[in-house]
Structures are given as structure tokens and as C-alpha cells.
Write an enzyme that holds these catalytic residues in place. Structure first.
Site, mmCIF file in Angstrom:
data_model
loop_
_atom_site.group_PDB
_atom_site.id
_atom_site.type_symbol
_atom_site.label_atom_id
_atom_site.label_comp_id
_atom_site.label_asym_id
_atom_site.label_seq_id
_atom_site.Cartn_x
_atom_site.Cartn_y
_atom_site.Cartn_z
ATOM 1 N N CYS A 76 65.768 85.673 26.225
ATOM 2 C CA CYS A 76 65.166 87.183 26.350
ATOM 3 C C CYS A 76 64.551 87.371 27.735
ATOM 4 O O CYS A 76 65.144 87.918 28.568
ATOM 5 C CB CYS A 76 63.986 86.932 25.094
ATOM 6 S SG CYS A 76 62.948 85.577 25.239
ATOM 7 N N SER A 77 63.366 87.020 27.985
ATOM 8 C CA SER A 77 62.593 87.632 29.080
ATOM 9 C C SER A 77 61.351 86.730 29.385
ATOM 10 O O SER A 77 60.356 87.174 29.874
ATOM 11 C CB SER A 77 62.156 88.848 29.109
ATOM 12 O OG SER A 77 61.395 89.127 28.143
ATOM 13 N N CYS A 78 61.439 85.379 29.196
ATOM 14 C CA CYS A 78 60.065 84.594 29.427
ATOM 15 C C CYS A 78 59.960 84.482 30.745
ATOM 16 O O CYS A 78 60.912 84.554 31.504
ATOM 17 C CB CYS A 78 60.549 83.122 28.864
ATOM 18 S SG CYS A 78 60.627 83.038 26.941
ATOM 19 N N CYS A 91 65.496 84.014 32.314
ATOM 20 C CA CYS A 91 65.340 83.600 30.900
ATOM 21 C C CYS A 91 66.732 83.929 30.077
ATOM 22 O O CYS A 91 66.881 85.230 30.011
ATOM 23 C CB CYS A 91 64.218 84.117 30.158
ATOM 24 S SG CYS A 91 64.367 84.065 28.491
#
Lengths: 212, 132
Positions: A115-117, A112
Site C-alpha cells: 500500500c503506502s506505509c 511499500c
């Protein structure tokens, strides 16, 4: 750990201290629960689920099932969320979930970039490095070199396809079934499926790497 | 890509078997976000965009962003989105932080810290009774 020096003499009535981060979190919890947005007990249940119940073993189970059941695999690749929800084994997958199938010609890698999906429902919370800027940027600039840092050298004729997980569509990798596992049960196969193999930074374990 | 260029890239932070949450406050911040999302206060896309913005801002301010500050960004994004949605005003949060600080100070070390009405100082009122 060495003994801490006594900063306060006993009986001096030393108070407690909360760090600035703890103060911010407690203030949020107080205000949001006073206004009825959250219920503290429900928060405990969420934390407990992520600490004990939800983790990569869920994804491993799904991958192993896809290895032994071609019809399930077909449905999984068509719409992973639907296929997993139809099993009814764990809570509903709330987001759109896609399985990216590895082939002898193509290796998938998930990131991602913003961000950090991450597919929490299936894999638990993302590992430390997945959330870091070096991973998010290097996976785009030099995926092959990045994989080598993870100890994964792929033949040069294997295409590495990098896919960006988003808030709407979470991705996971359906790795290839290791050779030498003919006749293995789903349970035995699931033990070969690592978290990293479902992100694409690793491969499943080989038969000799697990204890019988 | 040449080797020299590769070496110039930042190396990956690696940790062994890391716990799911490194500290209780991280777990609480995470769980509040999930709970608010489930309640429908915001969509997950709205959340992801706020989190991405916080990460970008922190990087611009010099954070190497190696993953260890991830929940700092998370908490900042949570404070921002609850303010935007009118669920918790920054002023109410500030007063409640001060109250928790006083509660901690009067609680002997090792005892559970419990927030009481008296922790909101005389000059300020608790957030929900405050008039505009």
C-alpha cells in the site's frame, strides 16, 4: 478560470450539493462522532498538524544531526525511533522506525509494495508517486531504471538495495553527507536534505544548489 | 533488462508541488483513520491490510492506480474496517448519507450545510434509535 454559466436564476432557491465522496465522509464523521469514537475538533488538529507542522523538514533535521554527531548517528542506525524520541524535539515516534544508511558501495531505496506505509512522523505524508502502482512495481523489477527516471544515475558498482516498508516497521534512508560541506552547521546541512533523498529516489543537494 | 521491456513498463505519475491533501474530504478521511487508530479501534497492521486489499481489488477492477485514486481506496477501506469493528454499520452510514443529501438540498448555495433531525426521513429512524 472562465465564468461558469448560471444554472439557476438568482432567487430561485437553488440548494447545495455534496459529491458522493463528500457524502460518504460526512456520514462516517456523523455516525462515528455520535457513537463517541471521534471528536470533530481533534480531526481538525490532526489535519492541521499534517498540513503545517509535520513534513520532511523533520527528517532533514535528524539526518543533519547524524552527519555532525557520530554518537547520535550510531544510535539512529541502531534504533531510529528511540534515538529520535530521546531528542524530544517532536512528538513521540509511535512506530518502529529504521534508518537505512547509504555508503559509497550501497544505495538504499524504500517502497511499500502493498500500500503506502511511510514514516509519516518523520517525513509527513508520502508524495503522489510513492502511492502509485507504477512506483510500487517498478522499484522491484528495475530499480536502477526507476532511479534514472528520477534523474539519478548511480555508478554500476553501487549496489541498490530495495527495502519494503511495512505497517510495523517504517523505513527511511540516511543519505551520505555531500562533499564540500566541511564545517557546516546542522541548520545549514539540513537545507541540503531533500524528501526524496530520505526515500532513496534522490541525493541530498550539493552545496552550490542552495543559496547561501 | 532490454530497453524495449523498460518502455513497456508504466511510467510514473509525476506532479509538481502537490498539496498534502487534494480535497477536504481526503483530509477528513485521513484524520478519522488516525483518530480511530489512536483510540485503539484497530492496529496499524489491520489498517494496512484492509487498505492493501482495497487497492488490490480496485486494480483487479481496472483502476490503473496512479496515486490519484489513493484516497478513494482509503475511504473504502475505512468504511470496511469500521463496519467490521462494529463502529459504524453500513446501514447507518447509508441512512446518514441520505440525510446529508437532503440537508444539502435544502441549504441555499454558499451557506454551511448543517444536519438536522428532520433530514432523517419519516420512514427511517436515525441510526442510534433504530431497533433490530
Amino acid at each position: 478560470m472562465p465564468a461558469e454559466p448560471h444554472l439557476h436564476a438568482p432567487g430561485e432557491g437553488a440548494g447545495s450539493e455534496l459529491s458522493p465522496l463528500e457524502l460518504r465522509v460526512r456520514a462516517l464523521e456523523t455516525v462515528l462522532s455520535e457513537k463517541g469514537y471521534i471528536v470533530p475538533e481533534a480531526l481538525d488538529r490532526i489535519v492541521e498538524a499534517f498540513e503545517t507542522k509535520i513534513g520532511p523538514h523533520r527528517g532533514a533535521k535528524i539526518v543533519a544531526k547524524a552527519w555532525v554527531d557520530p554518537e547520535f548517528k550510531r544510535r539512529l542506525v541502531a534504533d531510529a525511533g528511540d534515538a529520535i524520541n530521546a531528542l524530544g524535539e517532536f512528538g513521540p515516534i509511535g512506530v518502529h522506525l529504521l534508518a537505512l544508511e547509504n555508503t559509497p558501495q550501497r544505495h538504499n531505496l524504500v517502497v511499500c509494495t502493498l500500500c503506502s506505509c511511510y514514516p509519516w512522523d518523520l517525513l509527513g505524508l508520502p508524495p503522489f508517486w510513492y502511492k502509485s502502482a507504477p512506483y510500487r512495481s517498478r522499484v522491484v523489477i528495475d530499480p536502477r531504471g526507476l532511479l534514472e527516471e528520477f534523474g539519478l544515475s548511480l555508478p554500476s558498482d553501487v549496489e541498490i538495495r530495495v527495502s519494503d516498508s511495512t505497517a510495523e516497521t517504517r523505513l527511511f534512508v540516511l543519505p551520505m553527507r555531500p562533499q564540500g560541506t566541511e564545517g557546516w552547521s546542522e541548520e545549514a546541512l539540513a537545507r541540503l536534505v531533500t524528501r526524496d533523498s530520505m526515500i532513496g529516489t534522490g541525493l541530498p543537494l550539493r552545496p552550490h544548489e542552495v543559496s547561501p | 533488462m532490454k530497453k524495449a521491456q523498460l518502455n513497456a513498463l508504466p511510467s510514473l505519475p509525476r506532479q509538481g508541488d502537490e498539496p498534502v491533501f487534494a480535497a477536504p474530504w481526503q483530509a477528513q478521511a485521513f484524520a478519522m483513520t488516525v483518530a480511530l487508530y489512536e483510540k485503539g479501534l484497530f492496529t496499524w497492521s489491520e489498517w494496512a491490510s484492509r487498505l492493501a486489499a482495497e487497492i488490490k481489488r480496485a486494480q483487479a477492477e481496472g483502476d490503473p492506480d496512479l496515486g490519484d485514486t489513493y484516497y478513494h481506496h482509503w475511504l473504502a477501506a475505512l468504511e470496511r474496517i469500521v463496519a467490521e469493528k462494529g463502529a459504524a454499520e453500513p446501514r447507518a452510514l447509508e441512512q446518514t448519507r441520505e440525510a446529508w443529501k437532503r440537508a444539502a438540498e435544502r441549504t441555499p448555495h454558499g451557506r454551511p450545510i448543517v444536519l438536522e433531525a428532520k433530514d432523517f426521513s419519516q420512514r427511517r429512524h436515525p441510526p442510534e434509535t433504530e431497533s433490530p
